[in-house]
Design a protein around this motif. Structure first.
Motif, PDB file in Angstrom:
ATOM      1  N   ALA A   1     -45.838  65.795  59.145  1.00  0.00           N
ATOM      2  CA  ALA A   1     -47.057  65.280  59.774  1.00  0.00           C
ATOM      3  C   ALA A   1     -48.002  64.781  58.683  1.00  0.00           C
ATOM      4  CB  ALA A   1     -47.734  66.354  60.613  1.00  0.00           C
ATOM      5  N   LEU A   2     -48.783  63.734  59.023  1.00  0.00           N
ATOM      6  CA  LEU A   2     -49.672  63.114  58.037  1.00  0.00           C
ATOM      7  C   LEU A   2     -50.921  62.593  58.733  1.00  0.00           C
ATOM      8  CD1 LEU A   2     -49.934  62.136  55.031  1.00  0.00           C
ATOM      9  CD2 LEU A   2     -48.932  59.975  55.820  1.00  0.00           C
ATOM     10  N   ASP A   3     -52.097  62.841  58.127  1.00  0.00           N
ATOM     11  CA  ASP A   3     -53.351  62.313  58.642  1.00  0.00           C
ATOM     12  C   ASP A   3     -54.365  62.313  57.509  1.00  0.00           C
ATOM     13  OD1 ASP A   3     -54.763  61.110  60.702  1.00  0.00           O
ATOM     14  OD2 ASP A   3     -55.659  62.977  61.369  1.00  0.00           O
ATOM     15  N   ALA A   4     -55.551  61.762  57.784  1.00  0.00           N
ATOM     16  CA  ALA A   4     -56.571  61.688  56.739  1.00  0.00           C
ATOM     17  C   ALA A   4     -57.952  61.622  57.356  1.00  0.00           C
ATOM     18  CB  ALA A   4     -56.331  60.475  55.840  1.00  0.00           C
ATOM     19  N   SER A   5     -58.927  62.137  56.607  1.00  0.00           N
ATOM     20  CA  SER A   5     -60.342  61.974  56.954  1.00  0.00           C
ATOM     21  C   SER A   5     -60.927  60.941  56.003  1.00  0.00           C
ATOM     22  CB  SER A   5     -61.065  63.320  56.846  1.00  0.00           C
ATOM     23  OG  SER A   5     -61.005  63.813  55.507  1.00  0.00           O
ATOM     24  N   ALA A   6     -62.237  60.901  55.852  1.00  0.00           N
ATOM     25  CA  ALA A   6     -62.880  59.875  55.027  1.00  0.00           C
ATOM     26  C   ALA A   6     -62.497  59.999  53.562  1.00  0.00           C
ATOM     27  CB  ALA A   6     -64.388  59.954  55.196  1.00  0.00           C
ATOM     28  N   ASP A   7     -62.330  61.223  53.067  1.00  0.00           N
ATOM     29  CA  ASP A   7     -62.060  61.393  51.644  1.00  0.00           C
ATOM     30  C   ASP A   7     -60.889  62.312  51.339  1.00  0.00           C
ATOM     31  OD1 ASP A   7     -63.138  63.719  52.512  1.00  0.00           O
ATOM     32  OD2 ASP A   7     -64.845  63.765  51.136  1.00  0.00           O
ATOM     33  N   THR A   8     -60.165  62.757  52.354  1.00  0.00           N
ATOM     34  CA  THR A   8     -59.088  63.729  52.141  1.00  0.00           C
ATOM     35  C   THR A   8     -57.866  63.359  52.977  1.00  0.00           C
ATOM     36  OG1 THR A   8     -60.748  65.464  51.856  1.00  0.00           O
ATOM     37  CG2 THR A   8     -58.472  66.189  52.167  1.00  0.00           C
ATOM     38  N   ALA A   9     -56.692  63.475  52.351  1.00  0.00           N
ATOM     39  CA  ALA A   9     -55.422  63.319  53.073  1.00  0.00           C
ATOM     40  C   ALA A   9     -54.867  64.696  53.385  1.00  0.00           C
ATOM     41  CB  ALA A   9     -54.426  62.527  52.227  1.00  0.00           C
ATOM     42  N   PHE A  10     -54.295  64.829  54.579  1.00  0.00           N
ATOM     43  CA  PHE A  10     -53.694  66.093  55.004  1.00  0.00           C
ATOM     44  C   PHE A  10     -52.222  65.862  55.322  1.00  0.00           C
ATOM     45  CE2 PHE A  10     -58.164  66.274  56.286  1.00  0.00           C
ATOM     46  CZ  PHE A  10     -58.578  67.441  55.645  1.00  0.00           C
TER      47      PHE A  10
ATOM     48  N   ALA B   1     -53.967  69.646  51.383  1.00  0.00           N
ATOM     49  CA  ALA B   1     -55.002  68.607  51.327  1.00  0.00           C
ATOM     50  C   ALA B   1     -54.957  67.934  49.953  1.00  0.00           C
ATOM     51  CB  ALA B   1     -56.382  69.206  51.578  1.00  0.00           C
ATOM     52  N   ILE B   2     -55.123  66.605  49.969  1.00  0.00           N
ATOM     53  CA  ILE B   2     -55.087  65.797  48.743  1.00  0.00           C
ATOM     54  C   ILE B   2     -56.324  64.915  48.712  1.00  0.00           C
ATOM     55  CG2 ILE B   2     -53.817  63.989  47.494  1.00  0.00           C
ATOM     56  CD1 ILE B   2     -51.270  65.021  48.870  1.00  0.00           C
ATOM     57  N   SER B   3     -56.977  64.829  47.552  1.00  0.00           N
ATOM     58  CA  SER B   3     -58.149  63.970  47.404  1.00  0.00           C
ATOM     59  C   SER B   3     -57.722  62.505  47.443  1.00  0.00           C
ATOM     60  CB  SER B   3     -58.857  64.284  46.082  1.00  0.00           C
ATOM     61  OG  SER B   3     -59.855  63.322  45.824  1.00  0.00           O
ATOM     62  N   LEU B   4     -58.410  61.713  48.262  1.00  0.00           N
ATOM     63  CA  LEU B   4     -58.103  60.285  48.319  1.00  0.00           C
ATOM     64  C   LEU B   4     -58.634  59.532  47.114  1.00  0.00           C
ATOM     65  CD1 LEU B   4     -58.736  59.473  52.101  1.00  0.00           C
ATOM     66  CD2 LEU B   4     -56.545  59.672  50.922  1.00  0.00           C
TER      67      LEU B   4
END
Length: 674
Positions: free
Chosen positions: A191-200, A210-213
């Motif tokens: 599964a993969l998704d992201a917010s404004a500044d973080t990838a999950f 969590a990974i920093s974009l």
């Protein structure tokens, strides 16, 4: 003036009993009125906003796997047949074929370019009419997910192998051929998704990270209960995670699990968060929708589709689109959720109210009918007087209920379900029974074999034991009678399993006693009795010859001893020989014992399979199959619901046979004597 008293004022005649109690009748009427009024009030309370929670749409799925909405009316769909479709109000306006499964779909913010990821590691770019543009972008391994980042490009989840640690989360700018960063993760990405500044990302070994974009640096990683099937980014840097066993987990921005709740036993395939109502939605692989509040407390459960819910997608209007793998799409209105939840609570209250009303009506009916009230009162009084005895019996009754009746009733219940090892119990009605009676050839052949075994078992139990009992009974010498009775009873100390293995040796094709005896009589035999479809079942039936069991022998001996000796003396005086005496005195008076033995032989033949399992395991092929053996194999394979249905059918057969025998008066006499 007429002074004749009215009929209803006449006193009751001596000995006459009033049939009904007037107070009870009034109570019944009041309860009926309350039941009707209560249900009317509850039905009126159901007329809330629940009817607007779901609204039908024009789109209809036909094995759709991935959906990406361009706007409320247009959507890109990846099908299970490797087709990319562009839908407008449910109509296909463009399509593009692919040679490998589609695993991800995104579009640029202006919808001018569409990116499609496939399982061969290619990311293909298409225009708004689904025409291919330029060369595809190749990544290492297979693409398992795409996520658009607005104007900042997109993320790719990709890797090598179905279960390995060779997986990465990679960020690209639109149109770029080189990544901004590529971060390796712990295991296969699911599964993969992201917010404004973080990838999950979620993995197939239950890890969430969590990974920093900004630079691709790992921020945190945590473990949930089961392998992850879906996740979405939510407000305040958190992530909502669904797994393969229906667990829903909320993880905060620090990687800590805020709460976890099990909403179903099936895979969670679609997730969404509504910030207006602060509600989390989840759809499972069985078409059920679940709503959970911000504290992880379930609010709503309802069936919305007949197949997997592949996704729950948010529109700019605040509404959600529920997309099943097959069937009609639906619009979900979160604002109507409170009304739907209240409606479910009212339905639960209505069920409880009706159950309580039925119980009260039963009590009132007992009180109203004088005879019934009198009998009930007397029975309760007797039970109270014998309360110490009932109290002492209580442990035994509890043990019988727990270890006797409870498993039996649970087996009957499971026969109407798809209960299996590792699966979720689901009610399927008569499907197991229909499958057994119409499709299961093993059961059909086994049933025919079982009938033959039943007939031969009954013949064996009422012939040789009766003959030996007669011979022993009519021995003149008491010492010899005792000696032969002891000799015939001694084999009972040998375990039945040992006897079965001894007979396997008798049937051995090379050194078996049966083939050796045949050779002594001039027959050159090397027959594999248990490996030949023509002889295997008869060999099993013949095992144990001469079939003189200790139990039937003792039953017949006891029956003969109970016959009045004066009858034998009268027959001797009348000149009756042994043959006439047997048919006119012995056998008629032994019928209760015979029926009792038939009962045990019938039940044992219907439900038994142990000796067949040891002899042949149902072989060769299915020549010696019986329903009991089929039930055992189904249990071994984990199909408990199907096995329970076979057991229920065998129970019905035994029950009918028992009713027939119990209806026989001589059999009833035998049971009473025992």
């Amino acid at each position: 003036m007429d002074t004749t008293p009215r009929q209803d004022m006449l006193p009751l005649a001596a000995g006459a009993e009033r049939r009904y109690n007037r107070v009870g009748i009034i109570a019944l009427v009041i309860l009926l009125v309350l039941a009707v009024a209560g249900n009317v009030a509850l039905l009126a309370a159901l007329g809330g906003d629940s009817t607007t929670l779901l609204e039908g749409r024009t789109e209809n799925s036909d094995d759709y796997g991935i959906v990406h909405f361009l706007d409320p009316n247009r959507a890109l769909v990846g099908t299970l047949s490797n087709q990319l479709l562009l839908l407008n109000d449910g109509e296909v306006v463009a399509e593009a074929p692919f040679t490998t499964p589609i695993t991800g779909i995104i579009a640029t913010p202006d919808d001018s370019t569409i990116y499609v990821g496939t399982s061969d590691g290619q990311i293909t770019m298409l225009d708004a009419q689904l025409n291919v543009q330029g060369e595809p972008l190749a990544v290492n391994g297979r693409v398992v997910g795409l996520k658009a980042l607005g104007e900042d490009g997109f993320l790719v989840g990709h890797g090598i192998g179905p279960f390995s640690d060779q997986y990465w989360v990679t960020r690209y700018a639109y149109g770029a051929t080189e990544p901004d960063f590529s971060t390796r993760v712990e295991f296969t990405i699911s599964a993969l998704d992201a917010s404004a500044d973080t990838a999950f990302y979620g993995t197939a070994n239950a890890r969430t990270g969590a990974i920093s974009l900004a630079d691709g640096e790992k921020l945190w990683s945590t473990t949930v209960s089961r392998p992850i099937t879906k996740l979405i980014a939510v407000d305040e840097g958190g992530v909502l995670v669904g797994d393969e066993r229906g667990n829903l987990s909320l993880i905060n921005s620090a990687g800590e699990v805020s709460w976890e709740v099990n909403v179903t036993g099936y895979q969670l395939r679609g997730l969404n968060y509504d910030s207006t109502t602060d509600t989390y939605f989840a759809g499972d692989s069985e078409g059920d929708l679940y709503a959970v509040n911000s504290s992880g407390e379930p609010m709503l459960t309802m069936t919305v589709a007949d197949s997997n819910i592949e996704g729950i997608y948010a529109l700019e209007t605040g509404q959600k689109i529920i997309v099943p793998r097959r069937g009609n799409w639906q619009t979900l209105n979160p604002a109507a959720l409170s009304g739907a939840g209240a409606a479910q609570q009212v339905q639960t209250a209505q069920l409880a109210f009706n159950l309580g009303t039925v119980l009260a009506l039963i009590i009132a009916a007992v009180y109203t009918i004088e005879k019934l009230r009198s009998r009930t009162g007397k029975q309760l009084f007797r039970m109270w007087r014998g309360r110490i005895g009932y109290f002492l019996l209580l442990p035994s009754l509890i043990l019988i209920l727990v270890f006797g009746y409870y498993p039996a009733f649970m087996a009957i219940y499971y026969s109407f379900t798809n209960f299996s090892a590792g699966g979720v119990v689901e009610f399927i009605g008569l499907d197991n029974y229909i499958r057994i009676l119409t499709q299961d050839r093993f059961f059909g052949i086994g049933f025919g074999n079982m009938v033959l075994i039943v007939i031969t078992n009954i013949i064996k139990v009422i012939t040789m034991p009766l003959l030996i009992a007669e011979l022993i009974f009519w021995l003149k010498n008491e010492g010899r009678r005792y000696l032969f009775r002891t000799l015939y009873l001694l084999p009972a100390v040998v375990p039945g399993l040992v006897i079965v293995y001894m007979w396997r040796m008798v049937y051995d094709p090379y050194d078996g006693l049966l083939n050796r005896l045949l050779q002594v009589f001039g027959v050159n035999a090397s027959t594999a009795w248990l490996a030949n479809e023509q002889t295997a079942l008869w060999a099993i039936i013949g095992a144990g010859f001469p079939w003189i069991g200790a139990f039937p022998l003792l039953i017949y001996m006891g029956g003969l001893l109970n016959i009045n000796s004066e009858l034998f003396e009268a027959a001797r005086i009348d000149g009756a020989n042994w043959w006439v005496r047997f048919w006119r005195i012995d056998f008629p008076l032994l019928r209760p014992q015979t029926m009792l033995l038939v009962f045990f032989a019938f039940n044992g033949a219907v439900s038994g399979f142990e000796h067949i399992f040891v002899f042949t395991r149902g072989g060769p092929g299915i020549a010696t199959y019986v329903p009991g053996l089929q039930m055992y194999f189904r249990i071994a394979e984990g199909e408990f619901g199907y096995a329970s249905a076979i057991g229920a059918i065998l129970f019905i057969i035994v029950f009918i046979g028992t009713l027939v025998l119990v209806g026989n008066k001589r059999f009833a006499i035998a049971l009473d004597n025992d």
